[in-house]
Design a protein around this motif. Structure first.
Motif, PDB file in Angstrom:
ATOM      1  N   SER A  83       2.749 -44.733  20.701  1.00  0.00           N
ATOM      2  CA  SER A  83       2.886 -46.088  21.240  1.00  0.00           C
ATOM      3  C   SER A  83       2.195 -47.123  20.370  1.00  0.00           C
ATOM      4  N   GLY A  84       1.524 -46.677  19.307  1.00  0.00           N
ATOM      5  CA  GLY A  84       0.809 -47.588  18.424  1.00  0.00           C
ATOM      6  C   GLY A  84      -0.582 -47.939  18.911  1.00  0.00           C
ATOM      7  N   SER A  85      -1.104 -47.179  19.881  1.00  0.00           N
ATOM      8  CA  SER A  85      -2.450 -47.428  20.410  1.00  0.00           C
ATOM      9  C   SER A  85      -3.466 -46.526  19.715  1.00  0.00           C
ATOM     10  N   VAL A  86      -4.651 -47.068  19.460  1.00  0.00           N
ATOM     11  CA  VAL A  86      -5.736 -46.257  18.914  1.00  0.00           C
ATOM     12  C   VAL A  86      -6.236 -45.336  20.023  1.00  0.00           C
ATOM     13  N   PRO A 106       0.418 -33.295  23.528  1.00  0.00           N
ATOM     14  CA  PRO A 106       1.665 -33.373  22.765  1.00  0.00           C
ATOM     15  C   PRO A 106       2.093 -34.829  22.551  1.00  0.00           C
ATOM     16  N   GLY A 107       2.601 -35.103  21.390  1.00  0.00           N
ATOM     17  CA  GLY A 107       3.069 -36.445  21.056  1.00  0.00           C
ATOM     18  C   GLY A 107       3.083 -36.645  19.560  1.00  0.00           C
ATOM     19  N   TRP A 108       3.361 -37.882  19.149  1.00  0.00           N
ATOM     20  CA  TRP A 108       3.386 -38.267  17.731  1.00  0.00           C
ATOM     21  C   TRP A 108       2.110 -39.024  17.401  1.00  0.00           C
ATOM     22  N   TYR A 109       1.550 -38.773  16.203  1.00  0.00           N
ATOM     23  CA  TYR A 109       0.296 -39.391  15.791  1.00  0.00           C
ATOM     24  C   TYR A 109       0.344 -39.761  14.308  1.00  0.00           C
ATOM     25  N   GLY A 124       1.750 -40.325   7.241  1.00  0.00           N
ATOM     26  CA  GLY A 124       3.010 -40.371   7.980  1.00  0.00           C
ATOM     27  C   GLY A 124       2.763 -39.859   9.392  1.00  0.00           C
ATOM     28  N   TRP A 125       3.795 -39.846  10.218  1.00  0.00           N
ATOM     29  CA  TRP A 125       3.710 -39.370  11.598  1.00  0.00           C
ATOM     30  C   TRP A 125       3.673 -37.853  11.636  1.00  0.00           C
ATOM     31  N   LEU A 126       2.921 -37.300  12.583  1.00  0.00           N
ATOM     32  CA  LEU A 126       2.843 -35.855  12.807  1.00  0.00           C
ATOM     33  C   LEU A 126       3.078 -35.592  14.294  1.00  0.00           C
ATOM     34  N   GLN A 127       3.968 -34.639  14.589  1.00  0.00           N
ATOM     35  CA  GLN A 127       4.189 -34.256  15.987  1.00  0.00           C
ATOM     36  C   GLN A 127       3.206 -33.164  16.355  1.00  0.00           C
TER      37      GLN A 127
END
Length: 128
Positions: A83-86, A106-109, A124-127
């Motif tokens: 969600s773009g939140s820290v 679980p999620g994208w970071y 980059g993003w990591l699931q």
């Protein structure tokens, strides 16, 4: 653009940077069993290029490492969710090998690093 403000060593460091592109919708399917690794969607970047990597353990922990050597200057590191939140942040002392964020649901970071050198880097993003 994402604005970052953090209190570092008694002074305020501010900066703007472009967050990595969000993972494509088709990649955000139901979570599958994931193995340990450092595979991300998209590439990192920053002042020195793609110099840090975000990795996961087989138990759902997340950690960050320099691609080569240690963090050569102190700074601050931020973990962002999809969600773009820290969701976590911590200081990074000079000569650190690994920054551990512990278990994450679980999620994208992705990670943003602000160095006192000065400079910045992101992954980059990591699931997870």
């Amino acid at each position: 653009m994402v604005a970052i403000s953090a209190i570092l060593s008694g002074c305020i460091a501010e900066g703007d940077y472009d967050a990595p592109e969000e993972p494509a919708e088709e990649m955000a399917e139901a979570r599958q069993e994931l193995t340990a690794g450092c595979t991300t969607q998209g590439s990192g970047g920053g002042t020195w290029g793609d110099v840090i990597k975000l990795c996961r353990t087989s138990s759902g922990g997340l950690y960050v490492q320099k691609r080569s050597g240690t963090f050569t200057s102190s700074g601050y590191i931020y973990l962002y969710n999809g969600s773009g939140s820290v969701v976590a942040s911590q200081g990074v002392p000079q000569d650190t090998l690994t920054v551990n964020f512990g278990y994450r649901p679980p999620g994208w970071y992705y990670v943003y690093y602000s160095s006192n050198a000065p400079g910045e880097a992101w992954t980059g993003w990591l699931q997870n």
